[in-house]
Design a protein around this motif. Structure first.
Motif, PDB file in Angstrom:
ATOM      1  N   SER A  79       0.741  -1.128  -0.011  1.00 32.22           N
ATOM      2  CA  SER A  79       0.141  -0.041  -0.141  1.00 32.22           C
ATOM      3  C   SER A  79       0.986   1.178   0.092  1.00 32.22           C
ATOM      4  CB  SER A  79      -0.966  -0.070   1.257  1.00 32.22           C
ATOM      5  OG  SER A  79      -0.320  -0.227   2.321  1.00 32.22           O
ATOM      6  N   GLU A  80       2.190   1.136   0.543  1.00 35.73           N
ATOM      7  CA  GLU A  80       2.895   2.341   0.595  1.00 35.73           C
ATOM      8  C   GLU A  80       4.338   1.756   0.061  1.00 35.73           C
ATOM      9  OE1 GLU A  80       3.169   3.608   4.455  1.00 35.73           O
ATOM     10  OE2 GLU A  80       1.177   4.163   4.688  1.00 35.73           O
ATOM     11  N   ASN A 107       5.649   3.937 -14.889  1.00 38.40           N
ATOM     12  CA  ASN A 107       5.967   2.640 -13.989  1.00 38.40           C
ATOM     13  C   ASN A 107       7.173   2.077 -14.229  1.00 38.40           C
ATOM     14  OD1 ASN A 107       5.070   1.414 -16.095  1.00 38.40           O
ATOM     15  ND2 ASN A 107       3.190   0.439 -15.267  1.00 38.40           N
ATOM     16  N   SER A 167       4.314  -5.101  -7.562  1.00 33.69           N
ATOM     17  CA  SER A 167       3.382  -5.275  -6.444  1.00 33.69           C
ATOM     18  C   SER A 167       4.113  -4.858  -5.239  1.00 33.69           C
ATOM     19  CB  SER A 167       2.890  -6.821  -6.247  1.00 33.69           C
ATOM     20  OG  SER A 167       2.318  -7.352  -7.292  1.00 33.69           O
ATOM     21  N   ILE A 199       2.887   0.452  -7.882  1.00 37.07           N
ATOM     22  CA  ILE A 199       1.672  -0.250  -6.869  1.00 37.07           C
ATOM     23  C   ILE A 199       0.308   0.092  -7.708  1.00 37.07           C
ATOM     24  CG2 ILE A 199       0.569   0.215  -4.997  1.00 37.07           C
ATOM     25  CD1 ILE A 199       3.282   0.859  -3.440  1.00 37.07           C
ATOM     26  N   GLU A 200       0.243   0.989  -8.198  1.00 35.01           N
ATOM     27  CA  GLU A 200      -1.208   1.536  -8.947  1.00 35.01           C
ATOM     28  C   GLU A 200      -1.425   0.388  -9.886  1.00 35.01           C
ATOM     29  OE1 GLU A 200      -1.146   5.386 -10.009  1.00 35.01           O
ATOM     30  OE2 GLU A 200      -1.020   6.212  -7.812  1.00 35.01           O
ATOM     31  N   THR A 201      -0.281   0.184 -10.595  1.00 37.77           N
ATOM     32  CA  THR A 201      -0.367  -0.978 -11.780  1.00 37.77           C
ATOM     33  C   THR A 201      -0.739  -2.268 -11.180  1.00 37.77           C
ATOM     34  OG1 THR A 201       1.194   0.436 -13.161  1.00 37.77           O
ATOM     35  CG2 THR A 201       0.675  -1.737 -14.012  1.00 37.77           C
ATOM     36  N   GLN A 207       4.939   4.635  -6.969  1.00 43.94           N
ATOM     37  CA  GLN A 207       3.716   4.667  -6.493  1.00 43.94           C
ATOM     38  C   GLN A 207       2.919   4.220  -7.697  1.00 43.94           C
ATOM     39  OE1 GLN A 207       2.629   5.837  -3.410  1.00 43.94           O
ATOM     40  NE2 GLN A 207       0.645   4.625  -4.381  1.00 43.94           N
ATOM     41  N   HIS A 208       3.391   4.517  -9.028  1.00 44.67           N
ATOM     42  CA  HIS A 208       2.741   4.349 -10.078  1.00 44.67           C
ATOM     43  C   HIS A 208       2.752   2.810 -10.267  1.00 44.67           C
ATOM     44  CE1 HIS A 208       3.363   8.555 -11.842  1.00 44.67           C
ATOM     45  NE2 HIS A 208       1.978   8.066 -11.176  1.00 44.67           N
ATOM     46  N   LYS A 244      -2.464  -3.135  -8.486  1.00 46.80           N
ATOM     47  CA  LYS A 244      -3.548  -3.067  -7.868  1.00 46.80           C
ATOM     48  C   LYS A 244      -4.902  -3.310  -9.132  1.00 46.80           C
ATOM     49  CE  LYS A 244      -2.932  -0.554  -3.769  1.00 46.80           C
ATOM     50  NZ  LYS A 244      -2.994   0.716  -2.916  1.00 46.80           N
ATOM     51  N   GLN A 245      -4.357  -2.805 -10.177  1.00 45.44           N
ATOM     52  CA  GLN A 245      -5.029  -2.853 -11.355  1.00 45.44           C
ATOM     53  C   GLN A 245      -5.126  -4.350 -12.065  1.00 45.44           C
ATOM     54  OE1 GLN A 245      -3.913   0.420 -13.648  1.00 45.44           O
ATOM     55  NE2 GLN A 245      -4.736   1.858 -12.254  1.00 45.44           N
TER      56      GLN A 245
END
Length: 381
Positions: free
Chosen positions: A189-190, A322, A300, A357-359, A354-355, A361-362
């Motif tokens: 998450s971070e 990313n 991840s 992690i966003e990738t 951060q990007h 999660k998607q």
């Protein structure tokens, strides 16, 4: 709710293949389905033919002691098909999923199951390069190539690991293609904030015939020629192996730290300390069709990826967003990419983390695929 028989040659989740089928099974179980594993050609079979693991029932079947039967099995899957038929009759599944079948028996499995009202799907993660395969590996590669081109269209559904495989199957009239990349148990998450100073790049894996490590190591050695500007952490490869590749004795003087094989928990700690992970592969079919767990695990963990473009899993890497993506995989191209990284400030790298992690999660969270998988295993033939 369906009863699913998941057939593989991988056993417990201790290898990439074992982890793949286990993660898919967890998604199916979350949707309310029952999953039983049939694991063929297992070296431990005979000691304990059936075991429970994390609430899943594993049926383990060993290889024949006869070399002749094992060779025959490679060509036509006779022995394995008999075991599969017996297990289907005993377990009475509603659907069967076959992971990377290599013995030209997909058509036989479909012909056996459909009259019984059982649907058949495949979990496809590999399409080997025939030109790179030798001896028995060539036979296996040829079998897989034949199956993908002539048999898989008969399946009720296909679980594809990559955009390349998805596009191929859809263009060849396959009924129901579900694209599921490697699923990760946990997406961070971070991020770990980037430290000022020397940059750290990490490679974690076993190169074998897939990953290109030497051009990267040459680039690291050259860029650190006068002083260490970037540290290359190498997990899964020993110091002796790296010394042999580079023909140098003092690896640390060139900024190269080789850890050898370590437990997964230690490997994760090394990756988390990095600024970028690296993945270089030849622009060949095996790289396009597969999806490296190195890439999914790195994102991840919030670590952007430095890779080359092959038209496979790398398509989710957006240059400067990313990760860093380059066209070539020669040492000169890699060196230029590393020089780009050295010019980035900490804030820019943190944004890429951060990007990442966003990738992840998607794309790599199991619950994203619960409904589509559940529909596939519960449809009627």
């Amino acid at each position: 709710m369906s009863k699913v028989l998941y057939i593989s040659w991988s056993g417990l989740p201790e290898t990439a293949a074992g982890i793949r089928v286990y993660q898919i099974a967890k998604v199916l179980r979350e949707a309310g389905n029952e999953v039983i594993f049939l694991s063929l050609s297992q070296p431990t079979a005979g000691k304990q033919d059936e075991i429970e693991y994390d609430g899943f029932h594993y049926i383990l079947k060993g290889q024949s002691k006869s070399k002749i039967k094992n060779v025959e099995n490679i060509f036509c899957g006779c022995t394995d098909f008999c075991v599969i038929k017996d297990t289907i009759i005993t377990e009475k599944p509603d659907t069967v999923i076959v992971y990377n079948e290599k013995e030209r028996m997909t058509k036989k499995i479909v012909s056996f199951c459909h009259p019984l009202g059982i649907t058949v799907g495949a979990d496809v993660t590999e399409w080997y390069e025939l030109s790179r395969s030798k001896k028995w590996n060539y036979v296996v590669a040829k079998n897989v190539d034949y199956r993908i081109r002539t048999m898989d269209s008969k399946l009720d559904y296909i679980i594809s690991i990559s955009p390349f495989l998805t596009a191929y199957y859809q263009s060849h009239g396959c009924k129901n293609v579900i694209e599921i990349p490697p699923i990760m148990d946990c997406v961070k998450s971070e991020i770990v904030p980037t430290s000022h100073g020397v940059r750290h790049l990490v490679y974690a894996g076993a190169p074998a015939q897939k990953d290109l490590l030497l051009p990267y190591l040459i680039a690291i050695k050259d860029i650190n020629d006068d002083r260490v500007k970037v540290v290359a952490d190498i997990v899964g490869v020993t110091k002796e192996q790296v010394r042999t590749l580079l023909q140098i004795d003092d690896l640390e003087k060139s900024g190269i730290i080789a850890y050898g094989r370590v437990p997964h928990e230690e490997c994760v700690k090394v990756i988390e300390k990095a600024d970028f992970s690296i993945l270089f592969r030849e622009n060949l079919r095996y790289a396009k069709a597969g999806f490296s767990t190195k890439l999914s695990e790195s994102l991840s963990l919030g670590i952007p990826v430095l890779c080359n473009a092959v038209g496979g899993a790398d398509e989710i890497i957006i240059d400067g967003f990313n990760g860093i993506k380059i066209e070539g995989c020669d040492s000169a191209s890699i060196m230029k990419a590393i020089e780009r990284i050295l010019l980035l400030d900490e804030g820019s790298i943190d944004a890429m983390k951060q990007h990442a992690i966003e990738t992840a999660k998607q794309r790599f969270v199991g619950e994203l695929y619960t409904s589509v998988l559940d529909r596939a295993v519960n449809m009627k033939p």
